[in-house]
Design an enzyme around this catalytic site. Structure first.
Site, PDB file in Angstrom:
ATOM      1  N   LYS A   1     -34.946 -62.468 -13.428  1.00 22.41           N
ATOM      2  CA  LYS A   1     -34.276 -63.372 -12.491  1.00 22.41           C
ATOM      3  C   LYS A   1     -34.060 -64.744 -13.115  1.00 22.41           C
ATOM      4  O   LYS A   1     -34.995 -65.352 -13.637  1.00 22.41           O
ATOM      5  CB  LYS A   1     -35.074 -63.478 -11.196  1.00 22.41           C
ATOM      6  CG  LYS A   1     -35.044 -62.194 -10.397  1.00 22.41           C
ATOM      7  CD  LYS A   1     -35.687 -62.343  -9.042  1.00 22.41           C
ATOM      8  CE  LYS A   1     -35.586 -61.023  -8.282  1.00 22.41           C
ATOM      9  NZ  LYS A   1     -36.355 -61.055  -7.048  1.00 22.41           N
TER      10      LYS A   1
ATOM     11  N   THR B   1     -27.032 -60.285  -4.964  1.00 20.59           N
ATOM     12  CA  THR B   1     -26.566 -59.635  -6.189  1.00 20.59           C
ATOM     13  C   THR B   1     -27.690 -59.319  -7.174  1.00 20.59           C
ATOM     14  O   THR B   1     -27.466 -58.572  -8.133  1.00 20.59           O
ATOM     15  CB  THR B   1     -25.532 -60.512  -6.913  1.00 20.59           C
ATOM     16  OG1 THR B   1     -25.930 -61.863  -6.762  1.00 20.59           O
ATOM     17  CG2 THR B   1     -24.138 -60.310  -6.369  1.00 20.59           C
TER      18      THR B   1
ATOM     19  N   SER C   1     -25.561 -71.842 -11.280  1.00 20.27           N
ATOM     20  CA  SER C   1     -25.901 -70.442 -11.587  1.00 20.27           C
ATOM     21  C   SER C   1     -25.809 -70.151 -13.070  1.00 20.27           C
ATOM     22  O   SER C   1     -24.897 -70.621 -13.746  1.00 20.27           O
ATOM     23  CB  SER C   1     -24.937 -69.513 -10.839  1.00 20.27           C
ATOM     24  OG  SER C   1     -25.074 -68.192 -11.299  1.00 20.27           O
ATOM     25  N   ALA C   2     -26.733 -69.317 -13.549  1.00 22.68           N
ATOM     26  CA  ALA C   2     -26.700 -68.877 -14.947  1.00 22.68           C
ATOM     27  C   ALA C   2     -25.599 -67.845 -15.187  1.00 22.68           C
ATOM     28  O   ALA C   2     -25.207 -67.593 -16.323  1.00 22.68           O
ATOM     29  CB  ALA C   2     -28.045 -68.242 -15.297  1.00 22.68           C
TER      30      ALA C   2
ATOM     31  N   GLU D   1     -33.921 -72.014  -5.264  1.00 25.43           N
ATOM     32  CA  GLU D   1     -34.061 -71.016  -6.330  1.00 25.43           C
ATOM     33  C   GLU D   1     -34.940 -69.834  -5.923  1.00 25.43           C
ATOM     34  O   GLU D   1     -35.904 -70.021  -5.180  1.00 25.43           O
ATOM     35  CB  GLU D   1     -34.759 -71.670  -7.543  1.00 25.43           C
ATOM     36  CG  GLU D   1     -33.849 -72.063  -8.672  1.00 25.43           C
ATOM     37  CD  GLU D   1     -33.210 -70.893  -9.401  1.00 25.43           C
ATOM     38  OE1 GLU D   1     -33.623 -69.735  -9.191  1.00 25.43           O
ATOM     39  OE2 GLU D   1     -32.290 -71.141 -10.198  1.00 25.43           O
ATOM     40  N   ASP D   2     -34.625 -68.656  -6.450  1.00 20.35           N
ATOM     41  CA  ASP D   2     -35.508 -67.499  -6.236  1.00 20.35           C
ATOM     42  C   ASP D   2     -36.229 -67.083  -7.520  1.00 20.35           C
ATOM     43  O   ASP D   2     -36.959 -66.101  -7.515  1.00 20.35           O
ATOM     44  CB  ASP D   2     -34.709 -66.290  -5.706  1.00 20.35           C
ATOM     45  CG  ASP D   2     -33.799 -65.698  -6.763  1.00 20.35           C
ATOM     46  OD1 ASP D   2     -33.242 -66.473  -7.577  1.00 20.35           O
ATOM     47  OD2 ASP D   2     -33.642 -64.464  -6.789  1.00 20.35           O
TER      48      ASP D   2
ATOM     49  N   ASP E   1     -28.871 -71.978  -6.467  1.00 18.56           N
ATOM     50  CA  ASP E   1     -28.757 -70.833  -7.364  1.00 18.56           C
ATOM     51  C   ASP E   1     -27.881 -69.796  -6.627  1.00 18.56           C
ATOM     52  O   ASP E   1     -27.737 -69.865  -5.406  1.00 18.56           O
ATOM     53  CB  ASP E   1     -30.152 -70.283  -7.640  1.00 18.56           C
ATOM     54  CG  ASP E   1     -30.129 -68.974  -8.395  1.00 18.56           C
ATOM     55  OD1 ASP E   1     -29.411 -68.894  -9.401  1.00 18.56           O
ATOM     56  OD2 ASP E   1     -30.813 -68.018  -7.955  1.00 18.56           O
ATOM     57  N   LEU E   2     -27.296 -68.865  -7.349  1.00 21.01           N
ATOM     58  CA  LEU E   2     -26.426 -67.877  -6.697  1.00 21.01           C
ATOM     59  C   LEU E   2     -27.153 -66.557  -6.397  1.00 21.01           C
ATOM     60  O   LEU E   2     -27.402 -66.212  -5.245  1.00 21.01           O
ATOM     61  CB  LEU E   2     -25.204 -67.600  -7.574  1.00 21.01           C
ATOM     62  CG  LEU E   2     -24.237 -66.568  -6.989  1.00 21.01           C
ATOM     63  CD1 LEU E   2     -23.404 -67.166  -5.865  1.00 21.01           C
ATOM     64  CD2 LEU E   2     -23.316 -65.997  -8.059  1.00 21.01           C
ATOM     65  N   ASP E   3     -27.486 -65.854  -7.500  1.00 22.27           N
ATOM     66  CA  ASP E   3     -28.044 -64.498  -7.355  1.00 22.27           C
ATOM     67  C   ASP E   3     -29.412 -64.562  -6.681  1.00 22.27           C
ATOM     68  O   ASP E   3     -30.338 -65.183  -7.203  1.00 22.27           O
ATOM     69  CB  ASP E   3     -28.214 -63.847  -8.743  1.00 22.27           C
ATOM     70  CG  ASP E   3     -26.885 -63.633  -9.443  1.00 22.27           C
ATOM     71  OD1 ASP E   3     -25.986 -63.040  -8.841  1.00 22.27           O
ATOM     72  OD2 ASP E   3     -26.750 -64.073 -10.607  1.00 22.27           O
TER      73      ASP E   3
ATOM     74  N   LYS F   1     -31.435 -71.473 -18.040  1.00 22.23           N
ATOM     75  CA  LYS F   1     -32.694 -71.795 -17.374  1.00 22.23           C
ATOM     76  C   LYS F   1     -33.817 -71.113 -18.168  1.00 22.23           C
ATOM     77  O   LYS F   1     -33.601 -70.011 -18.637  1.00 22.23           O
ATOM     78  CB  LYS F   1     -32.692 -71.257 -15.929  1.00 22.23           C
ATOM     79  CG  LYS F   1     -31.583 -71.839 -15.060  1.00 22.23           C
ATOM     80  CD  LYS F   1     -31.476 -71.086 -13.738  1.00 22.23           C
ATOM     81  CE  LYS F   1     -30.257 -71.530 -12.943  1.00 22.23           C
ATOM     82  NZ  LYS F   1     -30.053 -70.775 -11.694  1.00 22.23           N
TER      83      LYS F   1
END
Ligand code: BG6
Ligand code: MG
Length: 213
Positions: free
Chosen positions: A43, A15, A113-114, A168-169, A7-9, A144
């Site tokens: 999130k 971010t 990433s979403a 993932e967070d 995942d990115l953020d 997601k």
């Protein structure tokens, strides 16, 4: 062949705080306060779904689809302004070492990433060339907790889903990974992320997991 899908953020880069600050600014302009206690729910979920959650917390009802689109666009403009100067210093602790360790072991790595800004942010972080596949919100239709973003990344890598581990967070992201038949490492709140196979407190701990992935 095995892969790790990031995942990115909130996993690769810090971010998540800018998404929050941009929503908070919008909420303030709409006349209510969006406080951090609701932020966990945003999130991992799409921009429109996030807007619906923000409006619900402010008790705002009855907007047309067009009005909602305008608000989502406005939030995105604030977000883009906030991340304009983002760079390598905002990569989260231990991520470069984790990626290097995975590569050393022959893992493929992908972004899942979403965010529609996902690819652009990886460029700014000078990480785009490091990823074997990049799937962001521009490439998928279903957000997601639907597994589409991760399954698409696995397809790009040509690696079966059961050989992929997602990092993932977000609760929605863990659900997406599980729905795609993937293993999942959660980063952050243990209670919130309890459906993950492993949960760590911080990205700094990820490198220590390479042997058990
Ligand atoms: C996710 C974030 O990665 O991307 C969410 O966790 C965000 O908070 C979503 O809403 C969509 O991002 P964007 O940049 O397309 O609005
Ligand atoms: Mg995230």
């Amino acid at each position: 062949m095995k892969a790790v899908i990031f995942d990115l953020d909130g996993v690769v880069v810090d971010t998540a705080k800018y998404h929050y600050l941009a929503w908070r600014k919008l909420a303030g302009e709409l006349g209510f306060e969006f406080d951090i206690s609701h932020n966990e729910r945003l999130k991992g979920v799409s921009r429109m779904e996030s807007l619906n959650i923000v409006l619900e917390t402010g008790g705002v009802k009855g907007l047309t689809e067009e009005e909602k689109q305008d608000l989502a666009d406005r939030k995105n403009r604030y977000y883009l302004q906030m991340i304009q100067g983002i760079g390598e210093s905002e990569i989260l602790p231990g991520i470069p070492e984790f990626i290097a360790g995975l590569k050393e072991k022959g893992y493929k790595i992908a972004l899942g990433s979403a965010s529609k800004s996902g690819g652009m942010i990886l460029e700014k972080l000078k990480l785009a060339g490091v990823f074997d596949a990049i799937v962001d919100g521009n490439l998928v239709a279903r957000a997601k907790p639907d597994p589409q973003v991760f399954v698409t990344a696995a397809e790009f890598l040509k690696i079966p889903c059961e050989n992929c581990t997602v990092v993932e967070d977000a609760k929605a992201g863990i659900e997406a990974a599980k729905a795609g038949g993937m293993r999942c490492v959660g980063v952050g709140n243990r209670e919130m992320l309890k459906a993950a196979d492993i949960v760590v407190d911080s990205t700094a701990e990820l490198k220590g997991l390479i042997e058990v992935l």
